[in-house]
Design a protein around this motif. Sequence first.
Motif, PDB file in Angstrom:
ATOM      1  N   SER A 231       0.839  -1.190   0.000  1.00  0.00           N
ATOM      2  CA  SER A 231       0.000   0.000   0.000  1.00  0.00           C
ATOM      3  C   SER A 231       0.876   1.244   0.000  1.00  0.00           C
ATOM      4  O   SER A 231       2.094   1.177   0.215  1.00  0.00           O
ATOM      5  CB  SER A 231      -0.900   0.000   1.236  1.00  0.00           C
ATOM      6  OG  SER A 231      -0.118   0.132   2.409  1.00  0.00           O
ATOM      7  N   ILE A 232       0.263   2.384  -0.243  1.00  0.00           N
ATOM      8  CA  ILE A 232       1.013   3.631  -0.268  1.00  0.00           C
ATOM      9  C   ILE A 232       1.731   3.842   1.057  1.00  0.00           C
ATOM     10  O   ILE A 232       2.881   4.306   1.096  1.00  0.00           O
ATOM     11  CB  ILE A 232       0.072   4.810  -0.584  1.00  0.00           C
ATOM     12  CG1 ILE A 232      -0.422   4.684  -2.033  1.00  0.00           C
ATOM     13  CG2 ILE A 232       0.779   6.152  -0.380  1.00  0.00           C
ATOM     14  CD1 ILE A 232      -1.500   5.682  -2.407  1.00  0.00           C
ATOM     15  N   SER A 233       1.107   3.485   2.149  1.00  0.00           N
ATOM     16  CA  SER A 233       1.731   3.681   3.465  1.00  0.00           C
ATOM     17  C   SER A 233       2.864   2.710   3.729  1.00  0.00           C
ATOM     18  O   SER A 233       3.727   2.962   4.576  1.00  0.00           O
ATOM     19  CB  SER A 233       0.682   3.563   4.577  1.00  0.00           C
ATOM     20  OG  SER A 233       0.068   2.288   4.551  1.00  0.00           O
ATOM     21  N   GLU A 234       2.892   1.588   2.971  1.00  0.00           N
ATOM     22  CA  GLU A 234       3.903   0.557   3.209  1.00  0.00           C
ATOM     23  C   GLU A 234       4.977   0.506   2.134  1.00  0.00           C
ATOM     24  O   GLU A 234       6.022  -0.108   2.325  1.00  0.00           O
ATOM     25  CB  GLU A 234       3.229  -0.821   3.266  1.00  0.00           C
ATOM     26  CG  GLU A 234       2.232  -0.985   4.397  1.00  0.00           C
ATOM     27  CD  GLU A 234       1.420  -2.265   4.245  1.00  0.00           C
ATOM     28  OE1 GLU A 234       1.364  -2.788   3.103  1.00  0.00           O
ATOM     29  OE2 GLU A 234       0.863  -2.723   5.237  1.00  0.00           O
TER      30      GLU A 234
ATOM     31  N   VAL B 267      11.048   2.816  -1.265  1.00  0.00           N
ATOM     32  CA  VAL B 267      11.730   3.427  -2.403  1.00  0.00           C
ATOM     33  C   VAL B 267      12.195   2.345  -3.384  1.00  0.00           C
ATOM     34  O   VAL B 267      12.121   2.516  -4.611  1.00  0.00           O
ATOM     35  CB  VAL B 267      12.915   4.286  -1.930  1.00  0.00           C
ATOM     36  CG1 VAL B 267      13.754   4.758  -3.115  1.00  0.00           C
ATOM     37  CG2 VAL B 267      12.425   5.481  -1.116  1.00  0.00           C
ATOM     38  N   ALA B 268      12.646   1.220  -2.834  1.00  0.00           N
ATOM     39  CA  ALA B 268      13.104   0.120  -3.695  1.00  0.00           C
ATOM     40  C   ALA B 268      11.963  -0.419  -4.550  1.00  0.00           C
ATOM     41  O   ALA B 268      12.150  -0.732  -5.736  1.00  0.00           O
ATOM     42  CB  ALA B 268      13.704  -0.997  -2.852  1.00  0.00           C
ATOM     43  N   ASP B 269      10.768  -0.535  -3.956  1.00  0.00           N
ATOM     44  CA  ASP B 269       9.602  -0.983  -4.726  1.00  0.00           C
ATOM     45  C   ASP B 269       9.340  -0.037  -5.897  1.00  0.00           C
ATOM     46  O   ASP B 269       9.145  -0.463  -7.039  1.00  0.00           O
ATOM     47  CB  ASP B 269       8.355  -1.019  -3.839  1.00  0.00           C
ATOM     48  CG  ASP B 269       8.405  -2.093  -2.772  1.00  0.00           C
ATOM     49  OD1 ASP B 269       9.139  -3.082  -2.955  1.00  0.00           O
ATOM     50  OD2 ASP B 269       7.700  -1.936  -1.760  1.00  0.00           O
ATOM     51  N   ALA B 270       9.314   1.261  -5.574  1.00  0.00           N
ATOM     52  CA  ALA B 270       9.016   2.258  -6.602  1.00  0.00           C
ATOM     53  C   ALA B 270      10.076   2.259  -7.697  1.00  0.00           C
ATOM     54  O   ALA B 270       9.764   2.362  -8.889  1.00  0.00           O
ATOM     55  CB  ALA B 270       8.902   3.643  -5.965  1.00  0.00           C
ATOM     56  N   GLN B 271      11.348   2.114  -7.298  1.00  0.00           N
ATOM     57  CA  GLN B 271      12.431   2.133  -8.288  1.00  0.00           C
ATOM     58  C   GLN B 271      12.336   0.939  -9.223  1.00  0.00           C
ATOM     59  O   GLN B 271      12.505   1.069 -10.446  1.00  0.00           O
ATOM     60  CB  GLN B 271      13.782   2.143  -7.583  1.00  0.00           C
ATOM     61  CG  GLN B 271      14.961   2.327  -8.518  1.00  0.00           C
ATOM     62  CD  GLN B 271      14.957   3.692  -9.186  1.00  0.00           C
ATOM     63  OE1 GLN B 271      14.954   4.713  -8.507  1.00  0.00           O
ATOM     64  NE2 GLN B 271      14.943   3.718 -10.513  1.00  0.00           N
TER      65      GLN B 271
ATOM     66  N   ALA C  16      -0.904   0.485  -6.060  1.00  0.00           N
ATOM     67  CA  ALA C  16      -0.858   1.925  -6.328  1.00  0.00           C
ATOM     68  C   ALA C  16       0.323   2.311  -7.210  1.00  0.00           C
ATOM     69  O   ALA C  16       0.160   3.045  -8.195  1.00  0.00           O
ATOM     70  CB  ALA C  16      -0.823   2.703  -5.018  1.00  0.00           C
ATOM     71  N   ILE C  17       1.518   1.835  -6.881  1.00  0.00           N
ATOM     72  CA  ILE C  17       2.695   2.226  -7.664  1.00  0.00           C
ATOM     73  C   ILE C  17       2.650   1.577  -9.040  1.00  0.00           C
ATOM     74  O   ILE C  17       2.891   2.236 -10.061  1.00  0.00           O
ATOM     75  CB  ILE C  17       4.001   1.852  -6.936  1.00  0.00           C
ATOM     76  CG1 ILE C  17       4.079   2.537  -5.578  1.00  0.00           C
ATOM     77  CG2 ILE C  17       5.207   2.246  -7.789  1.00  0.00           C
ATOM     78  CD1 ILE C  17       5.289   2.124  -4.760  1.00  0.00           C
ATOM     79  N   TYR C  18       2.320   0.315  -9.092  1.00  0.00           N
ATOM     80  CA  TYR C  18       2.232  -0.395 -10.371  1.00  0.00           C
ATOM     81  C   TYR C  18       1.257   0.303 -11.318  1.00  0.00           C
ATOM     82  O   TYR C  18       1.587   0.596 -12.471  1.00  0.00           O
ATOM     83  CB  TYR C  18       1.804  -1.838 -10.114  1.00  0.00           C
ATOM     84  CG  TYR C  18       1.408  -2.603 -11.355  1.00  0.00           C
ATOM     85  CD1 TYR C  18       2.362  -3.048 -12.252  1.00  0.00           C
ATOM     86  CD2 TYR C  18       0.065  -2.874 -11.619  1.00  0.00           C
ATOM     87  CE1 TYR C  18       2.001  -3.747 -13.395  1.00  0.00           C
ATOM     88  CE2 TYR C  18      -0.307  -3.573 -12.750  1.00  0.00           C
ATOM     89  CZ  TYR C  18       0.657  -4.007 -13.637  1.00  0.00           C
ATOM     90  OH  TYR C  18       0.295  -4.695 -14.761  1.00  0.00           O
TER      91      TYR C  18
END
Length: 260
Positions: free
Chosen positions: A109-112, A115-119, A163-165
Motif C-alpha cells: 500500500s502507499i503507506s507501506e 523506495v526500492a519498490d518504486a524504483q 498503487a505504484i504499479y
Amino acid sequence: MTDDITTTAPARIALITGGNRGLGRSAALALAERGTDVILTYRSNEDEAHAVVAEIEAIGRRAAALRLDTTEVETFPDLVEAVRSTLGGWGRDTIDHLVNNAGLTAEGSISEATVADAQLLFDVHFKGVFFLTQALLPVLADGGSIVNLSTGLARFVGAPSYAIYASMKGAVEVLTRYLAKELGARGIRVNVVAPGPVMTDFAGGYIRASAEAQQQFGAATALGRVGEPDDIGPVIAAVLSEEMHWVTAQRIEASGGTLL
C-alpha cells in the motif's frame, strides 16, 4: 501477352518482450498464426523461451529468443545488435512490430511502499519501456506499429497494494500518446492494450491459484469471468494488424467489462 507474376510479400516480424510466458507467449503464438515471424525476449526461464520458439516454428513461422532484462538499460545496445544479427539471418534489416509486454509487480500500500519498490517498478514499466523503444527505433520499419501493455488498474482502483504499479502504467499510457505523435511522421502507430484480471503468473499467480479470487473478480466483469492469456494475445495481434491502420494513440481495454 505477358506471363502472370505472383509475388509474395515478406512476412512481418514482431519483437515481444517477456514472450516466454503469459500474455507475451499468447501474443507471440497469435501473431505466428497470422503469418508473423517473432523475436521474443526473456529475462529468465530460458527453457520456456525456447519452448515457445519451438511452438512458433511448428506453426511454420521463424522465431528466436534473446535474453533481456529491461531494468538493465546499458545492455539495450547489445540487444539491438542481437536483433540485427537475427534479422540478417532472415534476410531483413527491420522489425515491423514492437510489443512492450515484460513486467512484474511489487505489492504494498502507499503507506507501506518502499523506495526500492518504486524504483523497481519504474525501471521495468516506464524507464525500460521508454529507453528500449528509443533503442529499437532505428530497426523499427516505417509504417510499423507498437503496442504497450498497461492495466485495467489505470482506470479503476483495485487493491491498494497496486498503487505504484498502476501509476507506472498510467505513465506508459501518457507515453504512448507522445510516441504516437512523434512517430506518426514515419507512419508508425502506437497504442496501449490494457488487460483486466487475467490468470497468469503475474503477482505470483494469485488469481490462477485461487478459486475465490476468480469468483470475486469474475463477478466484477460484464462477461462474468476472469480472463485467460488467450483472451489477450489475439487482441494484441489484432491491434498490430493492417486492419487497424487508422488507429493510433488509443487505449484498448481488454477486461471483459470490469467494473463498468
